[in-house]
Write a protein that holds these residues in place. Structure first.
Motif, PDB file in Angstrom:
ATOM      1  N   HIS A   1       0.804  -1.230   0.000  1.00  0.00           N
ATOM      2  CA  HIS A   1       0.000   0.000   0.000  1.00  0.00           C
ATOM      3  C   HIS A   1       0.836   1.280   0.000  1.00  0.00           C
ATOM      4  O   HIS A   1       0.543   2.209  -0.745  1.00  0.00           O
ATOM      5  N   VAL A   2       1.870   1.326   0.825  1.00  0.00           N
ATOM      6  CA  VAL A   2       2.626   2.580   0.935  1.00  0.00           C
ATOM      7  C   VAL A   2       3.553   2.818  -0.261  1.00  0.00           C
ATOM      8  O   VAL A   2       4.124   3.896  -0.388  1.00  0.00           O
ATOM      9  N   ARG A   3       3.714   1.813  -1.081  1.00  0.00           N
ATOM     10  CA  ARG A   3       4.591   1.995  -2.254  1.00  0.00           C
ATOM     11  C   ARG A   3       3.795   2.164  -3.541  1.00  0.00           C
ATOM     12  O   ARG A   3       4.342   2.191  -4.625  1.00  0.00           O
ATOM     13  N   THR A   4       2.492   2.202  -3.437  1.00  0.00           N
ATOM     14  CA  THR A   4       1.653   2.447  -4.601  1.00  0.00           C
ATOM     15  C   THR A   4       0.816   3.682  -4.293  1.00  0.00           C
ATOM     16  O   THR A   4       0.737   4.111  -3.149  1.00  0.00           O
ATOM     17  N   ARG A   5       0.161   4.271  -5.309  1.00  0.00           N
ATOM     18  CA  ARG A   5      -0.490   5.538  -4.974  1.00  0.00           C
ATOM     19  C   ARG A   5      -1.895   5.749  -5.519  1.00  0.00           C
ATOM     20  O   ARG A   5      -2.539   6.729  -5.197  1.00  0.00           O
ATOM     21  N   SER A   6      -2.396   4.855  -6.353  1.00  0.00           N
ATOM     22  CA  SER A   6      -3.721   5.130  -6.904  1.00  0.00           C
ATOM     23  C   SER A   6      -4.760   5.142  -5.792  1.00  0.00           C
ATOM     24  O   SER A   6      -4.724   4.329  -4.885  1.00  0.00           O
ATOM     25  N   GLY A   7      -5.673   6.096  -5.868  1.00  0.00           N
ATOM     26  CA  GLY A   7      -6.682   6.237  -4.825  1.00  0.00           C
ATOM     27  C   GLY A   7      -8.075   6.122  -5.397  1.00  0.00           C
ATOM     28  O   GLY A   7      -8.304   5.371  -6.347  1.00  0.00           O
TER      29      GLY A   7
ATOM     30  N   SER B   1      -9.851  -2.344  -6.417  1.00  0.00           N
ATOM     31  CA  SER B   1      -8.668  -1.497  -6.578  1.00  0.00           C
ATOM     32  C   SER B   1      -7.796  -1.529  -5.330  1.00  0.00           C
ATOM     33  O   SER B   1      -8.121  -2.189  -4.343  1.00  0.00           O
ATOM     34  N   ARG B   2      -6.721  -0.783  -5.381  1.00  0.00           N
ATOM     35  CA  ARG B   2      -5.848  -0.637  -4.212  1.00  0.00           C
ATOM     36  C   ARG B   2      -6.647  -0.108  -3.032  1.00  0.00           C
ATOM     37  O   ARG B   2      -6.518  -0.593  -1.911  1.00  0.00           O
ATOM     38  N   MET B   3      -7.505   0.882  -3.296  1.00  0.00           N
ATOM     39  CA  MET B   3      -8.298   1.453  -2.224  1.00  0.00           C
ATOM     40  C   MET B   3      -9.236   0.410  -1.627  1.00  0.00           C
ATOM     41  O   MET B   3      -9.396   0.313  -0.410  1.00  0.00           O
ATOM     42  N   GLY B   4      -9.865  -0.381  -2.501  1.00  0.00           N
ATOM     43  CA  GLY B   4     -10.807  -1.389  -2.035  1.00  0.00           C
ATOM     44  C   GLY B   4     -10.131  -2.473  -1.216  1.00  0.00           C
ATOM     45  O   GLY B   4     -10.680  -2.948  -0.220  1.00  0.00           O
ATOM     46  N   ARG B   5      -8.947  -2.864  -1.637  1.00  0.00           N
ATOM     47  CA  ARG B   5      -8.214  -3.871  -0.859  1.00  0.00           C
ATOM     48  C   ARG B   5      -7.912  -3.347   0.529  1.00  0.00           C
ATOM     49  O   ARG B   5      -8.077  -4.052   1.528  1.00  0.00           O
ATOM     50  N   ALA B   6      -7.482  -2.094   0.593  1.00  0.00           N
ATOM     51  CA  ALA B   6      -7.183  -1.499   1.894  1.00  0.00           C
ATOM     52  C   ALA B   6      -8.451  -1.472   2.752  1.00  0.00           C
ATOM     53  O   ALA B   6      -8.425  -1.762   3.939  1.00  0.00           O
ATOM     54  N   LEU B   7      -9.556  -1.155   2.104  1.00  0.00           N
ATOM     55  CA  LEU B   7     -10.842  -1.088   2.800  1.00  0.00           C
ATOM     56  C   LEU B   7     -11.219  -2.456   3.368  1.00  0.00           C
ATOM     57  O   LEU B   7     -11.623  -2.589   4.524  1.00  0.00           O
ATOM     58  N   ARG B   8     -11.080  -3.489   2.540  1.00  0.00           N
ATOM     59  CA  ARG B   8     -11.416  -4.833   3.010  1.00  0.00           C
ATOM     60  C   ARG B   8     -10.461  -5.265   4.107  1.00  0.00           C
ATOM     61  O   ARG B   8     -10.825  -6.023   5.006  1.00  0.00           O
ATOM     62  N   SER B   9      -9.222  -4.779   4.056  1.00  0.00           N
ATOM     63  CA  SER B   9      -8.267  -5.155   5.103  1.00  0.00           C
ATOM     64  C   SER B   9      -8.685  -4.562   6.447  1.00  0.00           C
ATOM     65  O   SER B   9      -8.471  -5.170   7.491  1.00  0.00           O
ATOM     66  N   ILE B  10      -9.308  -3.389   6.434  1.00  0.00           N
ATOM     67  CA  ILE B  10      -9.804  -2.803   7.691  1.00  0.00           C
ATOM     68  C   ILE B  10     -10.848  -3.727   8.285  1.00  0.00           C
ATOM     69  O   ILE B  10     -10.872  -3.992   9.482  1.00  0.00           O
ATOM     70  N   HIS B  11     -11.718  -4.232   7.420  1.00  0.00           N
ATOM     71  CA  HIS B  11     -12.776  -5.122   7.872  1.00  0.00           C
ATOM     72  C   HIS B  11     -12.188  -6.380   8.521  1.00  0.00           C
ATOM     73  O   HIS B  11     -12.674  -6.862   9.530  1.00  0.00           O
TER      74      HIS B  11
END
Ligand SMILES: Nc1ncnc2c1ncn2[C@@H]1O[C@H](COP(=O)(O)OP(=O)(O)OP(=O)(O)O)[C@@H](O)[C@H]1O
Ligand SMILES: [Mg+2]
Lengths: 288, 331
Positions: free
Chosen positions: A140-146, B196-206
């Motif tokens: 996560h910290v090495r990629t940036r798309s949001g 996406s990257r954001m969604g993966r991070a979101l699911r990781s919170i869960h």
């Protein structure tokens, strides 16, 4: 000179190295005593939980590129120390420098970006996600798309995603887990889960990696594989701190060892020095 | 090593299958919507189906927040209301184009979500639940008391009909397609985010918020982002609702509506995009079927919620799939 915080001063550096067969063959003591750059410096760190003193005036430093073992009986404060280095707890007093800068007030996720990664004593993988996804979250910290990247799927976003997946698969190979890439992390055998945590931690491209009892729950074969993996990680130039109850692993692989007991630093030195230290023996025998 | 090949081959298939499944699910969804829209002539049924669509939008947004970020909002009807009242006042009172009003409605809801979410999401546990509960009530009081602008408790009359060029949405069918088109867009949007990257991070919170932070996810910011996203979907739903019924009053955005939204998500199954659709359908249809029992509506919802929680804690979608799986496995 690095302050070793030890009672005993310099030992005879040249001759004694080969004398003891249990000593770590990895690093000559002369090297340890040389002026190596310190990646981590901990200065008179203290932490209380209610009435319990978890850490009491701890001072030490970790030189770049070494493996620093951290041992001590249950409740000695090892995990607490990791929690403080990763910014989860703030110290009551004292301070921590990472690459020469204070980590005070830096949020946990920003410290990961700065280069500190960790694994957990009790596995904390994202159970419902696949191993690949776990490693991708580690990136996560090495990629940036949001949000907008996800919505628009611009070419650079897709490129980043593809690259991230490739790198994640490389890391999974590196940790010997390629059989499990698309399995739910929660379904992995416990030994593999421990390795998976290392893969996920490596994904953030750390310069300091904190391993909290990576061998707990591993059988002899897996422990050996873990030892080899840790050596491979070291070759990449990553500094490590290793909390471990498996003494042959901890002593065999560490360049230097710090001993904690009831929140205090009992000793610090090469594995051989630690093994000959009376205080350490007492602490362990007293507990056992 | 034979095992290895087997496993990788197998898992490779999973990825392909899940892609195919998505495409198939989308195709079924679009076909079903088209068939309903073309075949159904009865204006009452069309109306009900349009309401289902609007409620699905609400459930979709809340599902992202509850199912994935693991945060409960008990005041989500406020965003629904903000969307509806913004467009009502701007287009009804000030004659602004409804489409411009839509932009303002969404921007307003997102801004409010930011302000409300910033302090509450910093705290752990159920503070967001408490915070949003209070927030929802305050917003409802504003709708009720600021009568010079909102029409107070007697409601706001005179919301214009939607038009796009020569296309009028006065026609129930057109409105049906408009709403379901937006729903389909929202489903695609949610899926894009989740994969996406954001969604993966979101699911990781869960799965584990502590670990998520420790691997470098800024969980506060992410929760705030998804809170704002769900507020935006709520505002879009409110906009569609306002221009559909053309009369709005504070009751439509009160505490009970917030509870109903949470129920939709829980019944449908948290962390499931299609579950939101199922939950919204059930909770829109039931009151229609229980017409004579308006007073007992809340009791019936409560009972259903309890039964689902006891027998299908993963929600109806997962529960039905499991039953189907068992049934198929039977010799
Ligand atoms: N969050 C906390 N709240 C209260 N007390 C805590 C907390 N974390 C640690 N402690 C206490 O601090 C002391 C040190 O605990 P810590 O987990 O750091 O030990 P450890 O060396 O990792 O032990 P182990 O080998 O069992 O993992 C213990 O007495 C523990 O109960
Ligand atoms: Mg511990």
């Amino acid at each position: 000179m690095i302050d070793m915080g030890m009672e005993q001063p310099e030992t005879d550096k040249t001759e004694t190295v080969n004398a003891n067969d249990t000593a770590s063959p990895l690093l000559h003591e002369s090297e340890l005593h040389s002026r190596k750059e310190r990646i981590l410096e901990v200065h008179s760190l203290s932490k209380m939980f209610g009435g319990v003193t978890a850490l009491d005036d701890i001072t030490f430093s970790v030189e770049k590129g070494i493996i620093c073992g951290l041992i001590g009986p249950n409740g000695a404060g090892k995990t607490t120390l990791f929690n403080m280095i990763t910014g989860i707890y703030a110290p009551d007093s004292g301070y921590i420098l990472f690459k020469g800068k204070s980590i005070r007030k830096i949020p946990v996720h920003a410290l990961v970006k700065a280069g500190i990664a960790r694994t957990f004593q009790h596995v904390e993988l994202f159970g419902s996600m696949t191993l690949l996804e776990n490693v991708l979250v580690g990136m996560h910290v090495r990629t940036r798309s949001g949000f907008w990247g996800a919505v628009t799927r611009l070419p650079w976003v897709l490129r980043e995603e593809r690259k991230a997946r490739e790198r994640a698969e490389e890391l999974i190979n590196f940790t010997g887990l390629s059989d499990y890439t698309h399995r739910s992390a929660g379904d992995l055998p416990i030994g593999r889960q421990k390795m998976a945590e290392i893969a996920r931690a490596l994904a953030s491209e750390p310069s300091l990696l904190l391993l909290d009892e990576p061998a707990a729950g591993l059988n002899a074969v897996e422990t050996e594989a873990l030892g080899l993996l840790i050596e491979k990680v070291k070759k990449k130039g990553i500094t490590m701190m290793l909390v471990e109850h498996d003494m042959s692993l901890a002593m065999g692989i560490s360049d230097k060892v710090i001993v904690l007991d009831r929140g205090r630093k009992l000793a610090e030195g090469t594995p051989r020095e630690i093994q000959n230290n009376q205080d350490v023996m007492d602490a362990y025998l007293g507990e056992a | 090593m034979k095992d290895t090949e087997n496993v990788t081959g197998y898992s490779g298939n999973i990825v392909i299958i899940s892609n195919r499944r998505d495409i198939a699910a989308n195709a079924i969804f679009v076909t079903a919507v088209l068939m309903c829209g073309i075949a159904v002539q009865n204006t009452y049924y069309l109306q009900i189906m349009t309401f289902i669509g609007i409620n699905t939008l609400l459930a979709l947004g809340l599902n992202m927040l509850m199912g994935y970020a693991g945060q409960v909002s008990l005041g989500h009807a406020a965003f629904y209301g903000i969307g509806a009242y913004t467009t009502a006042v701007l287009s009804g009172t000030f004659g602004v184009s409804p489409w411009a009003a839509l932009v303002c409605a969404v921007a307003g809801a997102v801004l409010v979500a930011f302000v409300v979410g910033l302090p509450t999401l910093r705290l752990s546990g159920y503070y967001l639940g408490m915070g949003t509960l209070g927030f929802g009530m305050i917003v409802n009081i504003i709708f009720r008391e600021w009568s010079s602008v909102t029409g107070g408790s007697s409601g706001f009359v005179g919301i214009p009909m939607l038009e796009a060029g020569s296309l009028s949405f006065m026609d129930g069918k057109n409105y049906f397609f408009l709403v379901w088109g937006v729903v389909f867009g929202a489903i695609l949007l949610c899926r894009r985010i989740l994969s996406s990257r954001m969604g993966r991070a979101l699911r990781s919170i869960h799965d584990g918020e502590k670990a998520s932070m420790a691997v470098g996810v800024n969980t506060h910011f992410l929760k705030l982002q998804i809170f704002m996203f769900s507020a935006a979907l709520g505002a879009v739903a409110g906009f569609l609702y306002a221009h559909f019924v053309m009369f709005i009053s504070p009751e439509s955005f009160g505490f009970m509506v917030s509870v109903k939204m949470v129920t939709m998500v829980v019944i449908g199954g948290m962390a499931s995009v299609w579950g939101a659709l199922l939950g919204a359908s059930l909770l829109t249809l039931l009151p229609e079927m229980l017409h004579g029992f308006a007073e007992y509506e809340m009791i019936v919802f409560g009972l259903i919620l309890m039964l689902v929680m006891i027998f299908m804690p993963q929600g109806l979608t997962r529960g039905l799939l499991d039953i189907y799986g068992h049934w198929k496995k039977r010799p």
